[in-house]
Design a protein around this motif. Structure first.
Motif, short mmCIF file in Angstrom:
data_model
loop_
_atom_site.label_atom_id
_atom_site.label_comp_id
_atom_site.label_asym_id
_atom_site.label_seq_id
_atom_site.Cartn_x
_atom_site.Cartn_y
_atom_site.Cartn_z
N LYS A 7 1.07 -1.58 -0.35
CA LYS A 7 0.23 0.26 -0.06
C LYS A 7 0.97 0.96 -0.06
CE LYS A 7 -0.02 0.48 4.73
NZ LYS A 7 -1.19 0.88 6.11
N GLY A 8 0.34 2.28 -0.56
CA GLY A 8 1.17 3.75 0.03
C GLY A 8 2.22 4.18 -1.51
N ILE A 9 2.85 4.38 -1.01
CA ILE A 9 3.79 4.74 -2.36
C ILE A 9 5.08 3.63 -2.58
CG2 ILE A 9 5.77 6.10 -3.26
CD1 ILE A 9 3.01 7.68 -2.61
N ILE A 10 5.35 2.80 -3.76
CA ILE A 10 6.21 1.98 -3.94
C ILE A 10 7.29 2.75 -4.72
CG2 ILE A 10 6.12 -0.24 -5.01
CD1 ILE A 10 2.88 0.01 -4.84
N ALA A 11 7.86 2.38 -4.86
CA ALA A 11 9.77 3.05 -5.50
C ALA A 11 10.42 2.68 -6.57
CB ALA A 11 9.95 3.95 -5.14
N TYR A 12 10.58 2.88 -7.70
CA TYR A 12 10.85 2.69 -9.06
C TYR A 12 12.38 2.93 -8.56
CZ TYR A 12 7.25 0.36 -10.98
OH TYR A 12 5.44 -0.55 -11.52
N PRO A 13 13.52 2.19 -8.19
CA PRO A 13 15.06 2.68 -8.94
C PRO A 13 15.46 1.88 -10.10
CG PRO A 13 14.86 0.16 -7.58
CD PRO A 13 13.18 1.15 -7.77
N ILE A 14 16.11 3.37 -10.46
CA ILE A 14 16.64 3.14 -11.56
C ILE A 14 17.87 2.35 -11.85
CG2 ILE A 14 16.73 5.53 -12.36
CD1 ILE A 14 19.20 5.80 -12.09
#
Length: 294
Positions: A7-14
């Protein structure tokens, strides 16, 4: 709501590369740590931002292991395992599960246009080989296939396909899923400019590369939604929407890299054929980022 760890903010790393266009794992782990430390609720390596199709099998496995070891159970991990063939998708899904991933994300990728039945069989086969949940990812801009709401509904009948990520930019898809499947459907927004609309439509989370550059604004938006503070959520969203539109329009890997450099962080290099932002675009991005600091 069963088997929904996000849930919430699921961040994509480069996925950063060195001068010789080899994956820079030490820098990758540092960038993952930045995302964890800044408050992201989940990390999703090997998405579009992580240039999944540009990596060899060995590189994908190294990125998966590095992500999970760096996070060390602090927040859940959602690993992209998409491939052209079902066999390869199964291979990477099993590897991710064995490495400790909490879930995998799959977008149907094909040179040929797949039928709905072929797509359902693809997901069903992968699901039968792993026990962790699957997020079905609909992004016709990158995958070349637009999965209809009717097809997405079929996919959710597969026991461990428990999440849908919608990146078409059509918020009506989310309303449809909510209406057809009720409160138990877990859908996630993947279209940055629609973040506010998706949350108000009932999205459980937002999968985005933006936390590499503006984590505070991204997380503040989610908190405002959680607290039913719509006016505050609107204000927070409007503040960041210019950046969200820019990074999508100019390409996520190159804009995130450039943005990190502007912030004084090492964004690494890109792998050909991707090239850095043009100088005029870098200046525009710098102006947007500096404006957000004021």
């Amino acid at each position: 709501m069963k088997n929904v760890p996000f849930k919430g903010i699921i961040a994509y790393p480069i996925t950063p590369f060195d001068q010789n266009e080899k994956v820079n794992i030490p820098l990758f782990k540092k960038l993952v740590e930045r995302l964890v430390a800044s408050g992201s609720h989940g990390i999703a390596p090997l998405g579009s931002t992580g240039v999944l199709p540009y990596l060899s099998d060995e590189e994908k496995e190294e990125v998966i292991e590095s992500t999970i070891k760096q996070i060390n159970g602090r927040i859940p991990t959602l690993v992209g395992v998409s491939n052209l063939t079902t066999e390869k998708t199964v291979h990477h899904a099993k590897f991710a599960e064995n490495a400790g991933a909490d879930a995998v994300m799959i977008i149907p990728m094909s040179y040929w246009k797949l039928t709905d039945d072929e797509i359902v069989t693809h997901y069903d086969t992968v699901a039968s080989k792993i026990s962790i949940p699957i997020m079905a990812y609909n992004n016709p801009a990158t995958g070349g296939i637009d999965m209809s709401p009717t097809l997405l509904k079929r996919l959710l009948e597969i026991p461990n396909v428990t999440m849908i990520k919608e990146s078409t930019g059509d918020v009506q898809r989310m309303h449809y899923l909510r209406k057809e499947l009720g409160e138990d459907v877990a859908f996630y927004n993947g279209s940055n400019p629609l973040a506010l609309a998706a949350f108000t439509a009932g999205a459980k989370g937002w999968c985005t590369a933006a936390p590499n550059l503006i984590p505070e604004l991204n997380i503040s938006l989610y908190k405002a939604i959680e607290n039913n503070q719509l006016k505050e959520a609107q204000d927070i969203f409007y503040k960041q929407v210019e950046l969200l539109k820019f990074i999508v329009a100019k390409g996520l890997p190159r804009t995130v890299k450039a943005g990190l450099n502007i912030l004084g962080e090492d964004g690494g290099n890109l792998r050909s054929p991707l090239k850095p932002l043009q100088q005029s675009d870098i200046e525009e991005l710098k102006t947007i980022i500096n404006h957000l600091k004021n």
